[in-house]
Design an enzyme around this catalytic site. Structure first.
Site: not given
Length: 161
Positions: A40-41
């Protein structure tokens, strides 16, 4: 005499005899690495990537005992997931080497129950635990089979030893 209600055992203590016996079964190990597209980010493995890894490990475990998934499909049989429960214990940072471990707990007719873990390659960190239930389905009719194809059942017996 005490007025306290009787205490129930913890839920993890409520297991069938078959599941307890399978707890000693060897694990199939499938190595993975957390690549950027899995994250994810924040640079941690996205929760859905765990599901893909669990699937890959089960398919490779089956292949290791002579069940090639493409041959299974050619026989007109599929093994879709009908139940999946994942407990995430710790996030996996990008670049981490991990091991997906799986073992078949039991075959109940056409239901196949699996126990899975995802842990650090060093075995120091446990990232996730999961239980997965597959069921044999006739691909053409889309219905649950009454029994596993004989070749599949014979191969799966190797995992229950």
């Amino acid at each position: 005499m005490s007025d306290a209600p009787p205490q129930l055992p913890p839920t993890d203590a409520i297991q069938s005899h078959a599941l307890q016996a399978r707890a000693e079964a060897p694990w199939f190990e499938y190595p993975v690495r957390a690549h950027p597209h899995h994250t994810d980010y924040a640079g941690n493995v996205w929760h859905g990537a765990y599901v893909s890894w669990l699937e890959e490990a089960r398919v490779e475990c089956l292949r290791s005992i002579g069940i090639d998934f493409s041959e299974l499909v050619a026989l007109g049989c599929d093994l879709p997931v009908v139940e999946l429960a994942i407990r995430y214990h710790r996030s996996i940072p990008m670049g981490t080497h991990a091991i997906v471990k799986c073992r078949m707990l039991e075959m109940d007719g056409v239901r196949i129950n699996w126990d899975c873990r995802i842990q650090a390659a060093s075995a120091r960190d446990l990232f996730a635990t999961a239980t997965v239930t597959l069921v044999a389905v006739d691909r053409e009719q889309g219905r649950i089979l009454r029994q596993l194809p004989p070749s599949v059942k014979a191969a799966l017996v190797k995992l229950s030893v």
